[in-house]
Design a protein around this motif. Structure first.
Motif, short mmCIF file in Angstrom:
data_model
loop_
_atom_site.label_atom_id
_atom_site.label_comp_id
_atom_site.label_asym_id
_atom_site.label_seq_id
_atom_site.Cartn_x
_atom_site.Cartn_y
_atom_site.Cartn_z
N VAL A 179 1.67 21.55 8.70
CA VAL A 179 0.32 21.05 8.99
C VAL A 179 0.32 19.70 9.69
O VAL A 179 -0.74 19.16 10.00
CB VAL A 179 -0.53 20.96 7.70
CG1 VAL A 179 -0.72 22.34 7.09
CG2 VAL A 179 0.09 20.00 6.69
N GLY A 180 1.51 19.12 9.93
CA GLY A 180 1.57 17.85 10.64
C GLY A 180 1.83 16.65 9.76
O GLY A 180 1.60 15.51 10.19
N SER A 191 0.85 -1.18 0.00
CA SER A 191 0.00 0.00 0.00
C SER A 191 0.89 1.24 0.00
O SER A 191 1.89 1.29 0.72
CB SER A 191 -0.91 0.01 1.23
OG SER A 191 -1.79 1.11 1.20
N ILE A 192 0.55 2.21 -0.83
CA ILE A 192 1.30 3.46 -0.90
C ILE A 192 0.42 4.57 -0.33
O ILE A 192 -0.65 4.88 -0.86
CB ILE A 192 1.69 3.80 -2.35
CG1 ILE A 192 2.60 2.71 -2.92
CG2 ILE A 192 2.38 5.16 -2.42
CD1 ILE A 192 2.85 2.84 -4.41
N LEU A 193 0.87 5.15 0.78
CA LEU A 193 0.15 6.24 1.43
C LEU A 193 0.90 7.54 1.17
O LEU A 193 2.07 7.67 1.53
CB LEU A 193 0.05 5.98 2.93
CG LEU A 193 -0.40 7.17 3.80
CD1 LEU A 193 -1.82 7.59 3.45
CD2 LEU A 193 -0.29 6.82 5.28
N LEU A 194 0.24 8.49 0.56
CA LEU A 194 0.82 9.80 0.28
C LEU A 194 0.24 10.83 1.24
O LEU A 194 -0.97 10.94 1.39
CB LEU A 194 0.52 10.20 -1.17
CG LEU A 194 0.85 11.65 -1.57
CD1 LEU A 194 2.33 11.93 -1.42
CD2 LEU A 194 0.38 11.92 -3.00
N ILE A 195 1.14 11.56 1.90
CA ILE A 195 0.72 12.64 2.80
C ILE A 195 1.25 13.94 2.21
O ILE A 195 2.46 14.13 2.07
CB ILE A 195 1.27 12.44 4.22
CG1 ILE A 195 0.87 11.06 4.76
CG2 ILE A 195 0.76 13.54 5.15
CD1 ILE A 195 1.44 10.73 6.13
N ALA A 196 0.34 14.83 1.82
CA ALA A 196 0.76 16.06 1.15
C ALA A 196 -0.23 17.18 1.45
O ALA A 196 -1.35 16.95 1.91
CB ALA A 196 0.87 15.84 -0.36
N SER A 197 0.22 18.40 1.17
CA SER A 197 -0.60 19.58 1.43
C SER A 197 -0.07 20.73 0.60
O SER A 197 1.07 20.68 0.10
CB SER A 197 -0.56 19.94 2.92
OG SER A 197 -1.17 21.20 3.16
N ASP A 198 -0.86 21.77 0.45
CA ASP A 198 -0.39 22.98 -0.21
C ASP A 198 0.20 23.96 0.80
O ASP A 198 0.50 25.10 0.45
CB ASP A 198 -1.54 23.65 -0.96
CG ASP A 198 -1.71 23.09 -2.37
OD1 ASP A 198 -1.02 22.10 -2.69
OD2 ASP A 198 -2.54 23.62 -3.13
N PRO A 223 -8.78 9.38 -1.49
CA PRO A 223 -8.27 10.60 -0.86
C PRO A 223 -9.13 11.04 0.34
O PRO A 223 -10.36 10.91 0.34
CB PRO A 223 -8.39 11.63 -1.99
CG PRO A 223 -9.59 11.18 -2.78
CD PRO A 223 -9.72 9.69 -2.61
N PHE A 224 -8.45 11.59 1.36
CA PHE A 224 -9.13 12.02 2.57
C PHE A 224 -8.51 13.30 3.13
O PHE A 224 -7.36 13.62 2.85
CB PHE A 224 -9.05 10.94 3.65
CG PHE A 224 -9.61 9.61 3.25
CD1 PHE A 224 -10.97 9.37 3.27
CD2 PHE A 224 -8.75 8.59 2.85
CE1 PHE A 224 -11.48 8.14 2.89
CE2 PHE A 224 -9.25 7.36 2.49
CZ PHE A 224 -10.62 7.13 2.51
N VAL A 225 -9.29 13.98 3.95
CA VAL A 225 -8.80 15.09 4.76
C VAL A 225 -8.64 14.59 6.18
O VAL A 225 -9.54 13.94 6.73
CB VAL A 225 -9.78 16.28 4.73
CG1 VAL A 225 -9.29 17.40 5.65
CG2 VAL A 225 -9.98 16.78 3.31
N LEU A 226 -7.50 14.87 6.79
CA LEU A 226 -7.26 14.49 8.18
C LEU A 226 -7.18 15.74 9.03
O LEU A 226 -6.33 16.61 8.80
CB LEU A 226 -5.94 13.71 8.30
CG LEU A 226 -5.46 13.41 9.72
CD1 LEU A 226 -6.44 12.47 10.44
CD2 LEU A 226 -4.05 12.84 9.72
N ILE A 276 -3.78 11.46 2.07
CA ILE A 276 -4.37 12.28 3.13
C ILE A 276 -3.70 13.65 3.12
O ILE A 276 -2.50 13.78 2.92
CB ILE A 276 -4.26 11.64 4.53
CG1 ILE A 276 -2.82 11.32 4.91
CG2 ILE A 276 -5.14 10.42 4.63
CD1 ILE A 276 -2.69 10.80 6.33
N THR A 277 -4.51 14.68 3.32
CA THR A 277 -4.00 16.03 3.48
C THR A 277 -4.38 16.49 4.87
O THR A 277 -5.57 16.61 5.21
CB THR A 277 -4.53 16.98 2.38
OG1 THR A 277 -3.88 18.26 2.51
CG2 THR A 277 -6.03 17.14 2.42
N PRO A 278 -3.40 16.71 5.75
CA PRO A 278 -3.71 17.14 7.12
C PRO A 278 -3.98 18.64 7.17
O PRO A 278 -3.29 19.43 6.53
CB PRO A 278 -2.43 16.79 7.90
CG PRO A 278 -1.55 16.03 6.95
CD PRO A 278 -1.98 16.44 5.58
#
Length: 218
Positions: free
Chosen positions: A13-14, A2-9, A139-142, A105-107
């Protein structure tokens, strides 16, 4: 795998805190985990160095820049879970990682308009990746750093995001603003590495619930 990507603009943000705590918990749950560093900052490398000095179990950190789709895919052949930590702005690493990620997920801190306002562009970027071919992407918002006295704000934002299918869905799991996360990261640890700390039980439960909700553990 499983590939989990954590990113944000937006930075701060954690992302890295979430990445390392998930990595530690999943590793302790018997998963082969690779942390994937896609930014030029040294946060994960510094964390790894501190971890080694503490004598804690090694969690591999790989890195690549630019179009990172192929390096991520290669890393995924060696692990059960690859956690990709991208820089806090729109970049080539983030967009290329979206083409191969299974979960995104985008925190954000729900009480911060600066962070909530990033969701418009993040949502557009993610939806484009899905339309361009990554139909498996979930995709999700955390919500992170949620203060105990600001839960109503989180509930209002969650309701708004759920009101229209165009938005990324908010996760039910929320990460509280607990000092134990920062204290552990400062010594190269995750909350599941320590036995005693203020609010430790709550922090561990939040990470376990997050991993379960994302489908990273049975």
């Amino acid at each position: 795998m499983s590939i989990l990507l954590i990113a944000s603009d937006k930075g701060g943000v954690g992302k890295s805190t979430t990445a390392v705590n998930l990595a530690v918990y999943l590793s302790q749950s018997g998963k082969r985990v690779i942390l994937f560093k896609a930014g030029k900052d040294k946060a994960l490398l510094n964390w790894q160095e501190k971890r080694q000095k503490q004598g804690l179990p090694v969690i591999p950190v790989q890195e690549a820049y630019g179009n990172i789709a192929e390096p991520i895919t290669k890393a995924a052949r060696l692990a059960d879970v690859v956690i990709v930590d991208c820089p806090g702005f729109d970049n080539a690493e983030y967009r290329s990682a979206l083409t191969v990620a299974d979960v995104f997920i985008t925190p954000i801190k729900p009480s911060s308009d600066f962070e909530a306002e990033t969701l418009t562009d993040v949502t557009a970027t993610v939806r484009k990746a899905q339309k361009m071919g990554n139909t498996k992407l979930r995709p999700f918002v955390l919500f992170t750093r949620v203060k105990h006295n600001r839960t109503a704000t989180a509930a209002e934002l969650a309701k708004e995001l759920k009101s229209d299918d165009v938005w990324l869905r908010p996760l039910n799991t929320r990460i509280g603003e607990l000092t134990v996360y920062e204290d552990c990261a400062n010594i190269g640890a995750g909350v599941h590495d320590v036995d005693r700390a203020s609010s430790l039980g709550k922090a561990k439960a939040q990470i376990e619930l997050l991993a379960n909700e994302l489908g990273l553990v049975p």
